[in-house]
Design an enzyme around this catalytic site. Sequence first.
Site, PDB file in Angstrom:
ATOM      1  N   PHE A   1       0.811  -1.219   0.000  1.00  0.00           N
ATOM      2  CA  PHE A   1       0.000   0.000   0.000  1.00  0.00           C
ATOM      3  C   PHE A   1       0.845   1.269   0.000  1.00  0.00           C
ATOM      4  O   PHE A   1       0.374   2.332  -0.384  1.00  0.00           O
ATOM      5  CB  PHE A   1      -0.931   0.015   1.234  1.00  0.00           C
ATOM      6  CG  PHE A   1      -0.259   0.445   2.514  1.00  0.00           C
ATOM      7  CD1 PHE A   1      -0.099   1.796   2.815  1.00  0.00           C
ATOM      8  CD2 PHE A   1       0.263  -0.488   3.403  1.00  0.00           C
ATOM      9  CE1 PHE A   1       0.547   2.199   3.984  1.00  0.00           C
ATOM     10  CE2 PHE A   1       0.905  -0.100   4.574  1.00  0.00           C
ATOM     11  CZ  PHE A   1       1.056   1.253   4.864  1.00  0.00           C
TER      12      PHE A   1
ATOM     13  N   LYS B   1      -1.141  -6.986  -9.316  1.00  0.00           N
ATOM     14  CA  LYS B   1      -2.106  -7.117  -8.205  1.00  0.00           C
ATOM     15  C   LYS B   1      -1.677  -6.113  -7.142  1.00  0.00           C
ATOM     16  O   LYS B   1      -0.844  -6.387  -6.303  1.00  0.00           O
ATOM     17  CB  LYS B   1      -2.053  -8.542  -7.652  1.00  0.00           C
ATOM     18  CG  LYS B   1      -3.316  -9.017  -6.942  1.00  0.00           C
ATOM     19  CD  LYS B   1      -3.803  -8.141  -5.813  1.00  0.00           C
ATOM     20  CE  LYS B   1      -3.110  -8.382  -4.492  1.00  0.00           C
ATOM     21  NZ  LYS B   1      -3.542  -7.435  -3.432  1.00  0.00           N
TER      22      LYS B   1
ATOM     23  N   GLU C   1      -4.971  -3.752  -1.998  1.00  0.00           N
ATOM     24  CA  GLU C   1      -6.410  -3.492  -2.020  1.00  0.00           C
ATOM     25  C   GLU C   1      -6.764  -2.219  -1.259  1.00  0.00           C
ATOM     26  O   GLU C   1      -7.876  -1.720  -1.346  1.00  0.00           O
ATOM     27  CB  GLU C   1      -7.184  -4.696  -1.456  1.00  0.00           C
ATOM     28  CG  GLU C   1      -6.872  -5.060  -0.009  1.00  0.00           C
ATOM     29  CD  GLU C   1      -5.635  -5.947   0.174  1.00  0.00           C
ATOM     30  OE1 GLU C   1      -4.628  -5.742  -0.544  1.00  0.00           O
ATOM     31  OE2 GLU C   1      -5.668  -6.819   1.060  1.00  0.00           O
TER      32      GLU C   1
ATOM     33  N   SER D   1       5.299  -6.894   3.339  1.00  0.00           N
ATOM     34  CA  SER D   1       5.851  -7.233   4.661  1.00  0.00           C
ATOM     35  C   SER D   1       6.673  -8.526   4.577  1.00  0.00           C
ATOM     36  O   SER D   1       6.473  -9.349   3.673  1.00  0.00           O
ATOM     37  CB  SER D   1       4.704  -7.403   5.649  1.00  0.00           C
ATOM     38  OG  SER D   1       3.854  -8.446   5.202  1.00  0.00           O
TER      39      SER D   1
ATOM     40  N   CYS E   1       9.548   1.859   3.552  1.00  0.00           N
ATOM     41  CA  CYS E   1      10.452   0.749   3.897  1.00  0.00           C
ATOM     42  C   CYS E   1      11.878   1.257   4.070  1.00  0.00           C
ATOM     43  O   CYS E   1      12.730   0.545   4.590  1.00  0.00           O
ATOM     44  CB  CYS E   1      10.410  -0.317   2.830  1.00  0.00           C
ATOM     45  SG  CYS E   1      11.036   0.277   1.276  1.00  0.00           S
TER      46      CYS E   1
ATOM     47  N   GLU F   1       9.278  -3.957  13.244  1.00  0.00           N
ATOM     48  CA  GLU F   1       9.061  -2.890  12.257  1.00  0.00           C
ATOM     49  C   GLU F   1       7.760  -2.186  12.662  1.00  0.00           C
ATOM     50  O   GLU F   1       6.684  -2.779  12.581  1.00  0.00           O
ATOM     51  CB  GLU F   1       8.913  -3.466  10.849  1.00  0.00           C
ATOM     52  CG  GLU F   1       8.661  -2.375   9.829  1.00  0.00           C
ATOM     53  CD  GLU F   1       8.387  -2.876   8.419  1.00  0.00           C
ATOM     54  OE1 GLU F   1       7.698  -3.877   8.244  1.00  0.00           O
ATOM     55  OE2 GLU F   1       8.888  -2.218   7.480  1.00  0.00           O
TER      56      GLU F   1
HETATM   57  P1  NAD Z   1       1.505  -6.605   2.993  1.00  0.00           P
HETATM   58  O1  NAD Z   1       2.541  -7.661   3.048  1.00  0.00           O
HETATM   59  O2  NAD Z   1       0.385  -6.659   3.975  1.00  0.00           O
HETATM   60  O3  NAD Z   1       0.799  -6.595   1.550  1.00  0.00           O
HETATM   61  C1  NAD Z   1       1.551  -6.611   0.368  1.00  0.00           C
HETATM   62  C2  NAD Z   1       0.752  -7.319  -0.722  1.00  0.00           C
HETATM   63  O4  NAD Z   1       0.516  -8.680  -0.307  1.00  0.00           O
HETATM   64  C3  NAD Z   1      -0.617  -6.698  -0.980  1.00  0.00           C
HETATM   65  O5  NAD Z   1      -0.858  -6.692  -2.367  1.00  0.00           O
HETATM   66  C4  NAD Z   1      -1.567  -7.609  -0.243  1.00  0.00           C
HETATM   67  O6  NAD Z   1      -2.849  -7.680  -0.835  1.00  0.00           O
HETATM   68  C5  NAD Z   1      -0.875  -8.966  -0.313  1.00  0.00           C
HETATM   69  N1  NAD Z   1      -1.180  -9.825   0.845  1.00  0.00           N
HETATM   70  C6  NAD Z   1      -1.457  -9.405   2.112  1.00  0.00           C
HETATM   71  N2  NAD Z   1      -1.672 -10.468   2.901  1.00  0.00           N
HETATM   72  C7  NAD Z   1      -1.537 -11.567   2.132  1.00  0.00           C
HETATM   73  C8  NAD Z   1      -1.632 -12.972   2.392  1.00  0.00           C
HETATM   74  N3  NAD Z   1      -1.927 -13.445   3.612  1.00  0.00           N
HETATM   75  N4  NAD Z   1      -1.418 -13.829   1.376  1.00  0.00           N
HETATM   76  C9  NAD Z   1      -1.123 -13.366   0.151  1.00  0.00           C
HETATM   77  N5  NAD Z   1      -1.022 -12.052  -0.159  1.00  0.00           N
HETATM   78  C10 NAD Z   1      -1.219 -11.160   0.821  1.00  0.00           C
HETATM   79  O7  NAD Z   1       2.273  -5.218   3.057  1.00  0.00           O
HETATM   80  P2  NAD Z   1       1.649  -3.759   3.174  1.00  0.00           P
HETATM   81  O8  NAD Z   1       1.102  -3.577   4.545  1.00  0.00           O
HETATM   82  O9  NAD Z   1       0.790  -3.468   2.007  1.00  0.00           O
HETATM   83  O10 NAD Z   1       2.987  -2.872   2.992  1.00  0.00           O
HETATM   84  C11 NAD Z   1       3.825  -2.530   4.065  1.00  0.00           C
HETATM   85  C12 NAD Z   1       5.002  -3.469   4.157  1.00  0.00           C
HETATM   86  O11 NAD Z   1       5.706  -3.477   2.929  1.00  0.00           O
HETATM   87  C13 NAD Z   1       6.016  -3.037   5.196  1.00  0.00           C
HETATM   88  O12 NAD Z   1       6.467  -4.175   5.883  1.00  0.00           O
HETATM   89  C14 NAD Z   1       7.139  -2.420   4.368  1.00  0.00           C
HETATM   90  O13 NAD Z   1       8.414  -2.462   4.958  1.00  0.00           O
HETATM   91  C15 NAD Z   1       7.089  -3.280   3.165  1.00  0.00           C
HETATM   92  N6  NAD Z   1       7.717  -2.625   2.034  1.00  0.00           N
HETATM   93  C16 NAD Z   1       8.944  -3.054   1.654  1.00  0.00           C
HETATM   94  C17 NAD Z   1       9.593  -2.449   0.604  1.00  0.00           C
HETATM   95  C18 NAD Z   1      10.940  -2.909   0.174  1.00  0.00           C
HETATM   96  O14 NAD Z   1      11.371  -2.475  -0.865  1.00  0.00           O
HETATM   97  N7  NAD Z   1      11.611  -3.770   0.894  1.00  0.00           N
HETATM   98  C19 NAD Z   1       8.978  -1.381  -0.070  1.00  0.00           C
HETATM   99  C20 NAD Z   1       7.713  -0.968   0.333  1.00  0.00           C
HETATM  100  C21 NAD Z   1       7.089  -1.609   1.387  1.00  0.00           C
END
Ligand code: NAD
Length: 495
Positions: A149, A173, A176, A226, A281, A380
């Site tokens: 997000f 994808k 959401e 994450s 991040c 985090e």
């Molecule tokens: P998230 O992991 O909750 O979601 C990321 C994606 O995974 C979304 O599209 C979501 O719909 C999907 N997803 C969520 N739960 C899922 C599941 N159980 N099974 C399959 N798919 C699932 O992350 P977020 O909250 O959207 O973003 C924040 C996180 O992203 C933080 O931890 C941040 O550090 C990380 N991030 C990392 C970088 C990097 O480059 N390392 C960059 C941006 C964000």
Amino acid sequence: MKRIGHWIDGREVFGNSGRDGAVYDPAVGQVQARVDYADVAEVDAVVASCIRAGKTWSQSSLSRRAEILFKFRELLDGRKADLARILTSEHGKVHSDAMGEISRGIENVEFACGVPHLLKGEHSEQAATGVDVYSLRQPLGVVAAITPFNFPAMVPIWMLANAIACGNTCVLKPSEKDPSCSNFLAALLKEAGLPDGVLNVVHGDKVVVDRLIEHPAVAALSFVGSTQIARYIYENGTRNGKRVQALGGAKNHMVVLPDADINMAADAAVSAAYGSAGERCMAISVVVAVGDAADPLVKAIEARLDRIKVGPGTDPVNEMGPLITREHRDKVASYLDIATTEGAVVVRDGRKQAFTGDGFFLGVSLVDHVRPGTRMYTDEIFGPVLGVLRVASYDEALALVNSHEYGNGTAIFTRDGGAARRFQREVDVGMVGINVPIPVPVSYYSFGGWRASLFGDHHMYGPEGIRFFTRTKVVTSRWPDPATSTIDLGFPQNR
Ligand code: NAD
């Protein structure tokens, strides 16, 4: 209520799964739209669209791909204010942050415009007598991009620009929570001349992601999110034979040596910790103050906190917007109680700042005397809470950074070139800043952390992105020597 559909075959398509989710305006705390969630059959239909489009796209000339990307770059630049408005309305970040995010995305499109150069192979003439050996870079086929997000425009561009430049077709994808930027990008790409089906956007949750992980026609998964989900995607994607790059969470340390310019370090800590409400991040989450740096540094950071204007991203005076959801805001805020329980000192408690309305706001917080091994240090937090850890020496600071679960980014502040050089060599982190708080690499390098911040072999975008989205083929060829040919080819020796 506004409804957000998928983007399939060059147009918005509403789903028929009967599943959907709320999209909030975090600044007012109200639902502003609903986004369709695809089911398995709908994901399969989207992948089928990509397969169809890939038959011609994979054969398209490099100059055509570059031309489309150049046009996309121009359209993106011309409409960035519109995109920034969408971004602010669904994510909440302030307008200047949104514009900055889009500019960093545009850099990735500019890099991908160089695809004719980037896809050049190698050639060895006369590897054996009459034998030439050369390599080709070819697309993988259908690739999936799954994004978080917190950068709803930039992270999709990190992936899609290189993916399509390399001749793949792509299922995006997005998160959401803020899905509209992806549809906007897909519409701009269509306007730029991208054939229908080369980029499809499918919205949804775990159901969609799981189908992409399992779908036999999806060759690769590019993921940012994450650590928990990154690990899940990597383990299950590779088990299904796919190429996977999965970037995860972070806890970025900023090491401040006693000789550092304290004002410069304090400015950097404030912008890197609280920018985008700490939902980056590459945000600085913990300052490691070495020796005598601690007292003046904490004082200098604290002195700057009152100046940070927190409020709706639509008001240009504001420098920090709301958090993404009410639940996330409350979780971030709970760390202030955790910090107290763990014996740290809350210098500034962001919960004390009052806001009108139901927006998901939280003021900025500063916590001193954080100790290793506590949750304030290990977790985090992903919000506007900056911790300060005090250590006696450079070696102690280095050991902390190197033993943390995450190894995404780090920064050192010092006036000593030798110390900085030593740090860059000794630190076990993927992206290092020297007197630079957020060392996000420019688009012609690649982005990625170490340890729990990245699963897979390839970093994101730049040269590693090109490698990730292509596979190489090596051709060994022998042609008869014209001198021995029975056909007169006009070579002097045949005359
Ligand atoms: P998230 O992991 O909750 O979601 C990321 C994606 O995974 C979304 O599209 C979501 O719909 C999907 N997803 C969520 N739960 C899922 C599941 N159980 N099974 C399959 N798919 C699932 O992350 P977020 O909250 O959207 O973003 C924040 C996180 O992203 C933080 O931890 C941040 O550090 C990380 N991030 C990392 C970088 C990097 O480059 N390392 C960059 C941006 C964000």
